[in-house]
Design a protein around this motif. Structure first.
Motif, PDB file in Angstrom:
ATOM      1  N   VAL A 146    -163.841  57.329 -31.247  1.00 58.21           N
ATOM      2  CA  VAL A 146    -163.204  56.481 -30.043  1.00 58.21           C
ATOM      3  C   VAL A 146    -162.421  55.526 -30.638  1.00 58.21           C
ATOM      4  N   VAL A 147    -160.892  55.651 -30.542  1.00 63.87           N
ATOM      5  CA  VAL A 147    -159.810  54.702 -30.879  1.00 63.87           C
ATOM      6  C   VAL A 147    -159.433  53.808 -30.051  1.00 63.87           C
ATOM      7  N   ALA A 148    -159.975  52.450 -30.145  1.00 64.64           N
ATOM      8  CA  ALA A 148    -159.623  51.516 -29.064  1.00 64.64           C
ATOM      9  C   ALA A 148    -159.195  50.205 -29.827  1.00 64.64           C
ATOM     10  N   THR A 149    -158.215  50.614 -30.686  1.00 67.81           N
ATOM     11  CA  THR A 149    -157.717  49.527 -31.583  1.00 67.81           C
ATOM     12  C   THR A 149    -156.626  48.411 -30.684  1.00 67.81           C
ATOM     13  N   GLY A 150    -156.212  48.834 -29.563  1.00 62.37           N
ATOM     14  CA  GLY A 150    -155.268  47.843 -28.956  1.00 62.37           C
ATOM     15  C   GLY A 150    -153.656  47.806 -29.341  1.00 62.37           C
ATOM     16  N   LEU A 151    -153.150  46.568 -29.186  1.00 58.64           N
ATOM     17  CA  LEU A 151    -151.837  46.498 -29.609  1.00 58.64           C
ATOM     18  C   LEU A 151    -151.521  45.231 -30.067  1.00 58.64           C
ATOM     19  N   GLN A 152    -150.509  44.939 -30.632  1.00 59.90           N
ATOM     20  CA  GLN A 152    -150.068  43.359 -30.755  1.00 59.90           C
ATOM     21  C   GLN A 152    -148.839  43.236 -30.218  1.00 59.90           C
ATOM     22  N   ASP A 153    -148.866  41.945 -29.575  1.00 56.30           N
ATOM     23  CA  ASP A 153    -147.351  41.505 -28.848  1.00 56.30           C
ATOM     24  C   ASP A 153    -146.487  40.651 -29.867  1.00 56.30           C
ATOM     25  N   GLU A 154    -145.430  41.415 -30.015  1.00 58.85           N
ATOM     26  CA  GLU A 154    -144.390  40.546 -30.706  1.00 58.85           C
ATOM     27  C   GLU A 154    -143.626  39.669 -29.650  1.00 58.85           C
ATOM     28  N   LEU A 155    -143.356  38.697 -29.993  1.00 63.91           N
ATOM     29  CA  LEU A 155    -142.924  37.610 -29.057  1.00 63.91           C
ATOM     30  C   LEU A 155    -141.601  37.306 -29.557  1.00 63.91           C
ATOM     31  N   PRO A 156    -140.600  36.859 -28.656  1.00 68.51           N
ATOM     32  CA  PRO A 156    -139.108  36.388 -28.937  1.00 68.51           C
ATOM     33  C   PRO A 156    -139.115  35.335 -29.835  1.00 68.51           C
ATOM     34  N   THR A 276    -151.666  52.422 -33.433  1.00 68.97           N
ATOM     35  CA  THR A 276    -151.934  53.894 -33.395  1.00 68.97           C
ATOM     36  C   THR A 276    -151.829  54.383 -35.089  1.00 68.97           C
ATOM     37  N   ASP A 277    -151.824  53.711 -35.988  1.00 68.59           N
ATOM     38  CA  ASP A 277    -152.143  54.296 -37.231  1.00 68.59           C
ATOM     39  C   ASP A 277    -153.035  55.533 -37.780  1.00 68.59           C
ATOM     40  N   ASN A 313    -155.434  49.474 -24.792  1.00 65.38           N
ATOM     41  CA  ASN A 313    -153.894  49.329 -24.964  1.00 65.38           C
ATOM     42  C   ASN A 313    -153.761  50.248 -26.002  1.00 65.38           C
ATOM     43  N   ALA A 314    -154.537  51.173 -26.700  1.00 65.04           N
ATOM     44  CA  ALA A 314    -154.059  52.241 -27.439  1.00 65.04           C
ATOM     45  C   ALA A 314    -153.300  53.275 -26.863  1.00 65.04           C
ATOM     46  N   ILE A 315    -153.819  53.554 -25.630  1.00 65.74           N
ATOM     47  CA  ILE A 315    -152.807  54.514 -24.900  1.00 65.74           C
ATOM     48  C   ILE A 315    -151.829  53.943 -24.134  1.00 65.74           C
ATOM     49  N   GLY A 316    -151.767  52.607 -23.891  1.00 69.34           N
ATOM     50  CA  GLY A 316    -150.856  52.238 -22.964  1.00 69.34           C
ATOM     51  C   GLY A 316    -150.705  50.532 -22.856  1.00 69.34           C
ATOM     52  N   PHE A 317    -149.650  49.892 -22.879  1.00 69.68           N
ATOM     53  CA  PHE A 317    -149.370  48.593 -22.870  1.00 69.68           C
ATOM     54  C   PHE A 317    -149.927  47.848 -21.777  1.00 69.68           C
ATOM     55  N   ALA A 318    -149.826  48.612 -20.546  1.00 65.22           N
ATOM     56  CA  ALA A 318    -150.135  47.894 -19.174  1.00 65.22           C
ATOM     57  C   ALA A 318    -151.628  47.912 -19.085  1.00 65.22           C
ATOM     58  N   GLU A 319    -152.381  48.346 -19.766  1.00 66.25           N
ATOM     59  CA  GLU A 319    -153.898  48.546 -19.671  1.00 66.25           C
ATOM     60  C   GLU A 319    -154.577  46.938 -19.757  1.00 66.25           C
ATOM     61  N   GLN A 320    -155.076  46.436 -18.442  1.00 69.47           N
ATOM     62  CA  GLN A 320    -155.676  45.267 -18.197  1.00 69.47           C
ATOM     63  C   GLN A 320    -157.161  45.433 -18.694  1.00 69.47           C
ATOM     64  N   VAL A 321    -157.801  44.436 -18.920  1.00 69.89           N
ATOM     65  CA  VAL A 321    -159.107  44.450 -19.346  1.00 69.89           C
ATOM     66  C   VAL A 321    -159.993  45.485 -18.437  1.00 69.89           C
ATOM     67  N   VAL A 322    -159.799  45.247 -17.245  1.00 69.84           N
ATOM     68  CA  VAL A 322    -160.740  45.939 -16.346  1.00 69.84           C
ATOM     69  C   VAL A 322    -160.293  47.608 -16.540  1.00 69.84           C
ATOM     70  N   HIS A 323    -158.978  47.777 -16.891  1.00 68.26           N
ATOM     71  CA  HIS A 323    -158.499  49.482 -16.948  1.00 68.26           C
ATOM     72  C   HIS A 323    -159.162  49.765 -18.297  1.00 68.26           C
TER      73      HIS A 323
END
Length: 350
Positions: A146-156, A276-277, A313-323
């Motif tokens: 199970v890959v649940a590695t999430g994502l990183q937010d790059e800020l302005p 997603t590496d 968030n490994a499958i989509g940026f809009a996944e909230q904690v509950v999702h």
């Protein structure tokens, strides 16, 4: 003895009884998790390795542990919502600190014999089963991943944005809008799509300013401008130079021309960078989206690589904690059935 005293003693006895049962369950389930066979695979093989110990990973691990599957969670300790002091919108957990949420989750999976290690997966290869290499040098085998590695937010790259992110620099009104309702909002445009963000946050405050920053006014459509006007959103052209802070609170936005606009909240749109590496290394099919590249998955999170699921968030940026928690649950339930059928088929064929 008063009624209150009897009730108190009854509550204490009930807690003691639950504690005793929990201790027995922990020992029984822990032993089951350590000794259960793995369908003829080596004794050092885990049924499942979960990569990532956030909401998705812990939820998957909880379901797998309760199904008596030998499970290892590898967690690098980099949850996406770490900058936030609280999470909102999760029924029964509204206002809970993210760190507390994860701590409770780790306690829960431990009751069922799930092992968790603080480490990073540096490589994974597939030769029937999976060989998973950890940063500390440990190598483990797994039948499923199970890959649940999430994502990183790059800020302005605006001075002050990164330092205040998760406090009064925000990105999601559903996460934080209620807490800052009716305050003067700013929205830092990252592109024409930021118009949508400005319109959305206007539901939480009627004092909203869209700072176009590096977006030219002519990039906005006529419909954009009409909607912004109807929502009462002010549009300010010009590049944002910095955020102004006093007494550890955001007080305003300074433009490159020197003008200052008083604001106490600034919404930004980070650029999501999915982690997603590992999936790409395994050859999973990927889908390009406006919000990053994510694996192609079925409704359970199964990728195009047999035996590999993804969640959160490994499958989509809009996944909230509950999702994310729900996605981890679905993936784990599918894996439990998949492993069962594989074991039965192996027994039938001898």
């Amino acid at each position: 003895m008063t009624e209150h005293t009897r009730d108190t003693r009854n509550d204490q006895n009930a807690r003691k009884a639950r504690g005793t049962r929990n201790a027995r369950d922990t020992e029984r389930n822990g032993n089951a998790g350590r000794t259960r066979g793995t369908g003829g695979h080596g004794s050092g093989t885990h049924d499942v390795v979960v990569v990532g110990g956030g909401a998705a990973g812990l939820s998957a691990a909880l379901v797998l542990g309760r199904a008596r599957r030998r499970t290892l969670v590898v967690d690098a300790g980099e949850p996406r919502n770490a900058p936030s002091s609280h999470m909102q919108g999760y029924l029964s957990r509204d206002g809970m600190a993210p760190a507390e949420f994860l701590a409770v989750g780790r306690e829960e999976i431990a009751r069922y014999g799930v092992e968790l290690v603080r480490d990073r997966v540096t490589d994974v290869t597939r030769d029937g089963d999976f060989t998973v290499v950890l940063g500390a040098g440990r190598t483990v085998r797994a039948r499923r991943l199970v890959v649940a590695t999430g994502l990183q937010d790059e800020l302005p790259a605006v001075p002050g944005v990164a330092e205040r992110f998760g406090r009064d620099v925000l990105h999601c009104p559903f996460c934080h809008g209620w807490e800052v309702r009716d305050e003067p909002f700013g929205v830092l445009a990252a592109g024409p799509a930021s118009v949508h963000q400005a319109l959305m946050v206007s539901q939480w405050s009627k004092d909203v300013t869209l700072f176009l920053h590096t977006v030219a006014e002519e990039e906005l459509s006529g419909q954009d401008l009409r909607r912004l006007a109807a929502a009462g959103v002010d549009v300010v052209p010009g590049e944002v130079a910095e955020l102004l802070v006093e007494d550890d609170r955001l007080t305003g936005v300074r433009l490159a021309d020197g003008s200052v606009h008083a604001r106490s909240v600034l919404y930004v749109a980070p650029s999501p960078v999915p982690r997603t590496d590992l999936l790409e290394r395994l050859g999973a099919a990927m889908d390009e989206t406006p919000f990053g590249t994510y694996p192609v998955v079925d409704p359970t999170g199964l990728t195009t690589v047999p035996g590999v699921w993804a969640a959160g968030n490994a499958i989509g940026f809009a996944e909230q904690v509950v999702h994310a928690a729900s996605g981890g649950y679905r993936a784990a339930a599918a894996i439990v059935g998949d492993l069962l059928m594989a074991d039965l088929d192996a027994a039938v064929t001898g």
